[in-house]
Write a protein that holds these residues in place. Structure first.
Motif, PDB file in Angstrom:
ATOM      1  N   UNK A   3       0.831  -1.191   0.000  1.00 29.88           N
ATOM      2  CA  UNK A   3       0.000   0.000   0.000  1.00 29.88           C
ATOM      3  C   UNK A   3       0.869   1.245   0.000  1.00 29.88           C
ATOM      4  N   UNK A   4       0.268   2.385   0.378  1.00 34.46           N
ATOM      5  CA  UNK A   4       1.024   3.636   0.385  1.00 34.46           C
ATOM      6  C   UNK A   4       2.109   3.641   1.457  1.00 34.46           C
ATOM      7  N   UNK A   5       2.004   2.750   2.427  1.00 37.49           N
ATOM      8  CA  UNK A   5       3.011   2.693   3.492  1.00 37.49           C
ATOM      9  C   UNK A   5       3.537   1.279   3.688  1.00 37.49           C
ATOM     10  N   UNK A   6       3.713   0.534   2.611  1.00 36.17           N
ATOM     11  CA  UNK A   6       4.261  -0.808   2.702  1.00 36.17           C
ATOM     12  C   UNK A   6       3.190  -1.856   2.895  1.00 36.17           C
ATOM     13  N   UNK A   7       3.589  -2.981   3.464  1.00 40.13           N
ATOM     14  CA  UNK A   7       2.679  -4.088   3.747  1.00 40.13           C
ATOM     15  C   UNK A   7       2.182  -3.950   5.174  1.00 40.13           C
ATOM     16  N   UNK A   8       0.872  -4.082   5.374  1.00 42.46           N
ATOM     17  CA  UNK A   8       0.315  -4.088   6.728  1.00 42.46           C
ATOM     18  C   UNK A   8      -0.900  -4.995   6.766  1.00 42.46           C
ATOM     19  N   UNK A   9      -1.102  -5.645   7.904  1.00 41.50           N
ATOM     20  CA  UNK A   9      -2.279  -6.468   8.060  1.00 41.50           C
ATOM     21  C   UNK A   9      -2.181  -7.347   9.285  1.00 41.50           C
ATOM     22  N   UNK A  10      -3.224  -8.140   9.569  1.00 39.15           N
ATOM     23  CA  UNK A  10      -3.227  -9.005  10.745  1.00 39.15           C
ATOM     24  C   UNK A  10      -2.149 -10.088  10.645  1.00 39.15           C
ATOM     25  N   UNK A  11      -1.448 -10.289  11.734  1.00 40.96           N
ATOM     26  CA  UNK A  11      -0.413 -11.325  11.784  1.00 40.96           C
ATOM     27  C   UNK A  11      -1.084 -12.697  11.754  1.00 40.96           C
ATOM     28  N   UNK A  12      -0.515 -13.592  10.955  1.00 46.69           N
ATOM     29  CA  UNK A  12      -1.055 -14.936  10.826  1.00 46.69           C
ATOM     30  C   UNK A  12      -2.101 -15.063   9.740  1.00 46.69           C
ATOM     31  N   UNK A  13      -2.565 -13.928   9.216  1.00 52.63           N
ATOM     32  CA  UNK A  13      -3.529 -13.927   8.120  1.00 52.63           C
ATOM     33  C   UNK A  13      -2.880 -13.314   6.882  1.00 52.63           C
ATOM     34  N   UNK A  14      -2.745 -12.008   6.877  1.00 53.38           N
ATOM     35  CA  UNK A  14      -2.120 -11.332   5.742  1.00 53.38           C
ATOM     36  C   UNK A  14      -0.605 -11.231   5.895  1.00 53.38           C
ATOM     37  N   UNK A  15      -0.142 -11.105   7.123  1.00 54.79           N
ATOM     38  CA  UNK A  15       1.289 -10.944   7.380  1.00 54.79           C
ATOM     39  C   UNK A  15       1.798 -12.197   8.090  1.00 54.79           C
ATOM     40  N   UNK A  16       2.646 -12.965   7.409  1.00 52.46           N
ATOM     41  CA  UNK A  16       3.142 -14.242   7.915  1.00 52.46           C
ATOM     42  C   UNK A  16       4.649 -14.325   7.753  1.00 52.46           C
ATOM     43  N   UNK A  17       5.249 -15.320   8.427  1.00 53.24           N
ATOM     44  CA  UNK A  17       6.677 -15.550   8.254  1.00 53.24           C
ATOM     45  C   UNK A  17       6.997 -15.922   6.810  1.00 53.24           C
ATOM     46  N   UNK A  18       6.076 -16.631   6.160  1.00 51.12           N
ATOM     47  CA  UNK A  18       6.296 -16.987   4.754  1.00 51.12           C
ATOM     48  C   UNK A  18       6.374 -15.742   3.880  1.00 51.12           C
ATOM     49  N   UNK A  19       5.522 -14.760   4.149  1.00 54.68           N
ATOM     50  CA  UNK A  19       5.569 -13.514   3.397  1.00 54.68           C
ATOM     51  C   UNK A  19       6.883 -12.780   3.661  1.00 54.68           C
ATOM     52  N   UNK A  20       7.292 -12.705   4.928  1.00 55.66           N
ATOM     53  CA  UNK A  20       8.547 -12.023   5.268  1.00 55.66           C
ATOM     54  C   UNK A  20       9.732 -12.699   4.588  1.00 55.66           C
ATOM     55  N   UNK A  21       9.736 -14.031   4.565  1.00 58.90           N
ATOM     56  CA  UNK A  21      10.788 -14.771   3.878  1.00 58.90           C
ATOM     57  C   UNK A  21      10.825 -14.399   2.399  1.00 58.90           C
ATOM     58  N   UNK A  22       9.635 -14.317   1.776  1.00 53.99           N
ATOM     59  CA  UNK A  22       9.551 -13.970   0.352  1.00 53.99           C
ATOM     60  C   UNK A  22      10.055 -12.561   0.083  1.00 53.99           C
ATOM     61  N   UNK A  23       9.706 -11.621   0.969  1.00 46.55           N
ATOM     62  CA  UNK A  23      10.184 -10.247   0.789  1.00 46.55           C
ATOM     63  C   UNK A  23      11.703 -10.214   0.878  1.00 46.55           C
ATOM     64  N   UNK A  24      12.268 -10.889   1.862  1.00 38.81           N
ATOM     65  CA  UNK A  24      13.727 -10.929   1.971  1.00 38.81           C
ATOM     66  C   UNK A  24      14.386 -11.521   0.741  1.00 38.81           C
ATOM     67  N   UNK A  25      13.853 -12.638   0.260  1.00 34.80           N
ATOM     68  CA  UNK A  25      14.400 -13.260  -0.951  1.00 34.80           C
ATOM     69  C   UNK A  25      14.314 -12.316  -2.150  1.00 34.80           C
ATOM     70  N   UNK A  26      13.158 -11.651  -2.284  1.00 37.19           N
ATOM     71  CA  UNK A  26      12.944 -10.777  -3.443  1.00 37.19           C
ATOM     72  C   UNK A  26      13.874  -9.571  -3.415  1.00 37.19           C
ATOM     73  N   UNK A  27      14.037  -8.954  -2.240  1.00 40.09           N
ATOM     74  CA  UNK A  27      14.908  -7.778  -2.135  1.00 40.09           C
ATOM     75  C   UNK A  27      16.343  -8.152  -2.487  1.00 40.09           C
ATOM     76  N   UNK A  28      16.831  -9.255  -1.931  1.00 43.66           N
ATOM     77  CA  UNK A  28      18.200  -9.678  -2.237  1.00 43.66           C
ATOM     78  C   UNK A  28      18.353 -10.056  -3.707  1.00 43.66           C
ATOM     79  N   UNK A  29      17.358 -10.741  -4.253  1.00 44.46           N
ATOM     80  CA  UNK A  29      17.433 -11.178  -5.658  1.00 44.46           C
ATOM     81  C   UNK A  29      17.343 -10.007  -6.624  1.00 44.46           C
ATOM     82  N   UNK A  30      16.796  -8.876  -6.165  1.00 43.42           N
ATOM     83  CA  UNK A  30      16.661  -7.708  -7.035  1.00 43.42           C
ATOM     84  C   UNK A  30      17.915  -6.834  -7.012  1.00 43.42           C
ATOM     85  N   UNK A  31      18.960  -7.302  -6.352  1.00 47.60           N
ATOM     86  CA  UNK A  31      20.233  -6.597  -6.428  1.00 47.60           C
ATOM     87  C   UNK A  31      20.604  -5.757  -5.232  1.00 47.60           C
ATOM     88  N   UNK A  32      19.835  -5.820  -4.164  1.00 48.14           N
ATOM     89  CA  UNK A  32      20.175  -5.075  -2.950  1.00 48.14           C
ATOM     90  C   UNK A  32      21.077  -5.967  -2.100  1.00 48.14           C
TER      91      UNK A  32
END
Length: 463
Positions: A3-32
């Motif tokens: 959204x306008x301020x990143x990802x936000x939502x209820x933990x265990x529903x919209x925001x999960x460890x799997x999502x955080x893992x994916x964000x980390x993988x994506x950021x590193x894979x995109x050259x950061x």
């Protein structure tokens, strides 16, 4: 996803460890390749940070761990350490059941829409670049992040007097404000100072309603002002020495007028009060309006003529200091202003304000309704801006019709220089919106029936 301020939502529903893992993988894979990470005080953040860090390192990024710290502390650390990006696990002012993820670029500014889209596409396509055992990233602890931020805050202000200040930390990460003000010689009292991600003292978002305890404490003591933060301390709101909440647009006007001079511009979102325009006009400066969201305000502050950016929600940006909204910096700047010019109530009284009216209507299809609002408004009015919603600027007032980013609502805001005119502008905007809702509903029913086309009519203008 973002959204306008990143990802936000209820933990265990919209925001999960799997999502955080994916964000980390994506950021590193995109050259950061070098990434600062940190989190706010929510207990769920510990799990999310572990998953995020694992994803970053798995795909080859080196991680600098700032630990539990204010969001502006982490954002400042990105540029200071020559990192490529920063990631904060925080839901900012959202309630305790939520958490989220926000990304910062190498300058300490929030990722722009194009950068966010690149990350989202990698996640959607499962496009990661995991490394072999000898290519994975390292991890390093940053123990001095808050100390370095505190030092920068002390250098940013100069106090000839030392006001008495109540700091409502809101059980979050804003304790740095109390620390720095004490180091500057202020008499500081803290409220809700214990870090607790369940936010037992008050809701995380600082508003007139949630700051009742702060207002009462300031009014009952000899404090010169009170300041308050949200959970991750990127926001700051204030009460004056009488315990009266400082209106959000007035606080924006005070900061803007202090920062700007002749020929300068101040960035603020659509829907910002005319009080800010008038305050700046008095010093030869002007407002440049942006889409709603502190990231869009921050983007505008990169222009050479823009000396300050603010969002009435409590996000304040001094671009020569940092492109991130910095609640502790704002608190220090306000204390400096009171020490030099106070009392705060007198400063507030010098900002002329105008009647502003707000309402909202529930809608089923926000996109269809807003398309029809745009069409109708352009047929009625000459000065129309569709930067974010539909904004109509009139000689003696304005109105904004804008779809909520998180709820099935379309909001109407109207302001004018007298109450009756504000009421008429609100009525005109609501009339347009109601017609658009009806037309969208009719079109949907007609399409369901036989694919026919709606009959669209315009009623007379009634502003």
């Amino acid at each position: 996803m973002f959204g306008t301020s990143g990802i936000r939502g209820p933990v265990g529903e919209e925001v999960t460890a799997a999502l955080a893992l994916s964000v980390g993988r994506a950021v590193a894979s995109d050259g950061y390749d070098r990434v600062v990470v940190g989190r706010d005080v929510r207990e769920s953040g510990a799990v999310l940070i572990d998953a995020l860090t694992a994803g970053l390192r798995e795909c080859g990024a080196d991680v600098l761990e700032a630990g539990v710290a204010a969001t502006p502390t982490i954002a400042r650390t990105v540029s200071r350490t020559n990192a490529d990006a920063g990631i904060v696990v925080t839901a900012s002012h959202n309630p305790a059941p939520d958490n989220g993820i926000k990304l910062w670029d190498a300058s300490g500014k929030a990722f722009d829409p194009e950068q966010l889209e690149a990350i989202a596409m990698r996640i959607d396509g499962d496009e990661y670049d995991p490394q072999a055992w000898d290519g994975q990233g390292s991890s390093e602890s940053l123990a001095d992040a808050t100390d370095r931020h505190a030092a920068a805050l002390r250098e940013s202000v100069s106090l000839q007097e030392s006001p008495s200040v109540v700091v409502d930390i809101g059980n979050g990460t804003g304790g740095i404000t109390a620390r720095v003000l004490s180091e500057l010689g202020c008499d500081v009292t803290t409220l809700n100072g214990q870090q607790d991600g369940s936010f037992p003292g008050r809701p995380s978002e600082p508003t007139r309603e949630t700051l009742a305890e702060l207002s009462a404490l300031v009014a009952a003591t000899d404090a010169d002002l009170g300041v308050a933060h949200d959970g991750d301390a990127d926001r700051m709101q204030a009460v004056d020495e009488t315990g009266t909440f400082v209106p959000k647009d007035v606080l924006l006007a005070l900061f803007a007028r202090e920062a700007a001079s002749d020929g300068d511009a101040v960035a603020a979102p659509v829907g910002t009060s005319m009080a800010v325009d008038d305050a700046l006009a008095a010093v030869g400066a002007s407002v440049t309006r942006t889409r709603v969201g502190d990231g869009f305000v921050a983007d505008r502050t990169t222009r050479p003529d823009v000396v300050f950016g603010g969002e009435p929600s409590g996000a304040w940006i001094w671009p020569t200091e940092t492109p991130c909204p910095d609640g502790p910096l704002a608190a220090c700047k306000l204390v400096e202003l009171v020490a030099d010019r106070g009392p705060l109530s007198a400063l507030v009284e010098r900002v002329e304000t105008y009647p502003i009216r707000r309402t909202s209507l529930e809608v089923a299809d926000k996109t269809a309704v807003m398309d029809r609002v745009d069409d109708r408004v352009r047929k009625r009015y000459d000065d129309v801006d569709a930067l974010d919603g539909v904004y109509v600027d009139l000689d003696d007032g304005w109105f904004l019709v804008r779809a909520s980013g998180t709820e099935p609502l379309v909001r109407v805001t109207a302001e004018a220089r007298d109450e009756s005119r504000a009421e008429r502008l609100e009525a005109a905007a609501v009339d347009v919106l109601e017609q658009a809702i009806e037309a969208a509903s009719d079109a949907g029913r007609q399409s369901d029936h036989d694919g026919g086309r709606e009959a669209d009519t315009i009623t007379p203008d009634r502003p």
